[in-house]
Structures are given as C-alpha cells and as structure tokens.
Write an enzyme that holds these catalytic residues in place. Structure first.
Site, short mmCIF file in Angstrom:
data_model
loop_
_atom_site.label_atom_id
_atom_site.label_comp_id
_atom_site.label_asym_id
_atom_site.label_seq_id
_atom_site.Cartn_x
_atom_site.Cartn_y
_atom_site.Cartn_z
CG ASP A 295 32.91 -33.06 15.10
OD1 ASP A 295 33.76 -32.66 16.15
OD2 ASP A 295 32.38 -34.04 14.77
CG ASP B 296 35.85 -36.45 18.67
OD1 ASP B 296 35.35 -37.48 17.95
OD2 ASP B 296 35.61 -35.27 18.43
C1 DX5 Z 1 36.88 -35.53 13.81
C2 DX5 Z 1 35.72 -35.18 14.66
C3 DX5 Z 1 34.98 -36.17 15.24
C4 DX5 Z 1 34.38 -37.00 13.92
C5 DX5 Z 1 34.08 -38.44 14.44
O1 DX5 Z 1 37.33 -34.40 13.31
O2 DX5 Z 1 36.24 -34.20 15.76
O3 DX5 Z 1 34.03 -35.88 15.95
O4 DX5 Z 1 33.31 -36.60 13.73
O5 DX5 Z 1 34.00 -39.33 13.48
P1 DX5 Z 1 33.88 -40.89 13.69
O6 DX5 Z 1 33.27 -41.31 14.94
O7 DX5 Z 1 33.24 -41.42 12.32
O8 DX5 Z 1 35.24 -41.28 13.67
ZN ZN Z 2 34.41 -33.70 17.51
#
Ligand code: DX5
Ligand code: ZN
Length: 221
Positions: A35, A175
C-alpha cells in the site's frame, strides 16, 4: 476461477519485514499487497519504490502494488523498475485513465484500476477491457484496521457481471476490513482476490494462523 489471498504489509512489523513476508508465504499467501499512500490523495504516508525492491528480494510471490497517490503518472515507472508485478491506480486520481493504464502495460506490469467506496462502478466502465484487475475498496483508503463497508457488495456483483461480458479473465480484488466473515460475503458476490492487513499481520495467534483462518473460507480449488 481461482481465488487468491494477498496479505497487505501495511500492518506488518517493519523491523522484521523480510521474515514476516516469508512467514505469510509459507502459510499460503498468494500475492503480497503493498500500500503506497502519499498523504495527499489519502491520509497517511507509507512506502515508496525502495520498499518494493526490498520485498522483491524477500519473496518470489507477485508484488501487488496499490498506488493511493495523487498524480500516479509521475511514479509508475519507478515502481515498475523496483519490481512491482502489478500496478493499480485509482480512477479518482487519473484524468487520463486510458493513457495511464496503457503505460502500465507498456512497462510490463499487470494493470489494475481501483475505486473508492463512494465511486460508482460506471466510473471505470470505459476501461474494463484494458485491465487485469479491478480493486474495489471496502474502506476509505489510508489506514489498516478500519471497518468493512458492506455497501460495496452490490457494486462487486455489478462489476463481475460486466467483466464476464467484456473481459472474463480479469479478477476483482477487495481491500479493507477483510475477516473470514467479510471474505465469505465478498466471495459470494464475485470477488477473486482478498487483501488483508490486520487479519493476517495482527492475528493474535500469529501470521500463519491469520493466513489459515482466511484460506479456510476459500472453496476447494
Ligand atoms: C487501506 C489499504 C488496505 C489496508 C487494509 O488504505 O489499501 O490495503 O491495508 O487493511 P485491513 O485489512 O486491516 O483493513
Ligand atoms: Zn491496498
């Protein structure tokens, strides 16, 4: 269609990043999700090409790079050179979307387009034939550990239907807020790729247990 689990290193411990990636790989991760957030398009300031090239040395798994940045055109080449397998840009950041996606293809990477929870499926309809993956955000981009927004589920069903007509091999990736429960709900409406940061890297019993708890939900493949 196969299913893929893509742990996001946003919740990894960066002191031991290489080992954490290897632990996820050993436990059955399919892709590593990276990310990239610039503090402009979305809050938070995370990682650049330098981290992608370090990950490239830690694993053979595909590196799925999610660009949450203003003006991604300035950065895609550097991420491709750093070893990204696929590059996903947000429709909200690309005024010349066809050009950006074509450039990603020319750079030799898989092509992804992402949309925020508040952006309708129609925003990416004109480019569906150009992509390998459509990333549907189920939280607003910026941080891991946020709550799943269930209103995105009908949008996934709509996009899967459109892709089946226009571009059947393209996958839908979800995501944000993925747990065994939300994974199952999104799988049922047509998702193939599941990103998870908290559920993998912050699982109370460790990374392998986190990967297993999500993979258990996949149908036998
Ligand atoms: C959010 C990112 C995600 C995030 C997901 O901005 O794009 O990939 O890391 O995290 P979780 O799985 O904890 O919601
Ligand atoms: Zn992401």
């Amino acid at each position: 269609m196969p299913y893929y689990l893509a742990p996001s290193i946003l919740s990894a411990d960066f002191l031991t990043l290489g080992q954490q990636i290897k632990d996820a790989e050993m436990a059955g991760a399919d892709w590593i999700h990276i990310d990239v957030i610039d503090g402009h398009f979305a809050p938070n300031l995370t990682m650049g090409p330098f981290v992608v090239s370090a990950c490239r040395r830690a694993t053979q798994l595909p590196l799925d790079v999610h660009l949450m940045v203003a003006d991604p055109d300035r950065l895609i080449e550097a991420f491709a050179q750093a070893g990204a397998t696929s590059l996903t840009v947000h429709v909200e950041t690309c005024p010349h979307l066809h050009r950006t996606l074509t450039r990603i293809r020319e750079l030799g990477c898989g092509v992804g387009v992402a949309l925020n929870p508040g952006t309708p499926a129609s925003a990416i309809e004109p480019v569906l034939h150009l992509v390998d993956l459509v990333l549907v955000m189920s939280v607003n981009p910026g941080f891991s550990g946020q709550e799943f927004i269930p209103e995105v589920l009908p949008k996934i069903a709509e996009l899967r239907k459109k892709l089946n007509k226009i571009n059947p091999p393209a996958v839908i990736e979800i995501d944000g807020g993925i747990t065994p429960e939300t994974l199952l709900r999104s799988l049922k409406v047509g998702t193939q790729v599941f990103v998870a940061a908290t559920s993998v890297f912050k699982h109370p019993d460790g990374i392998a247990a986190g990967v297993q708890s999500l993979r258990e939900v996949f149908p036998p493949q």
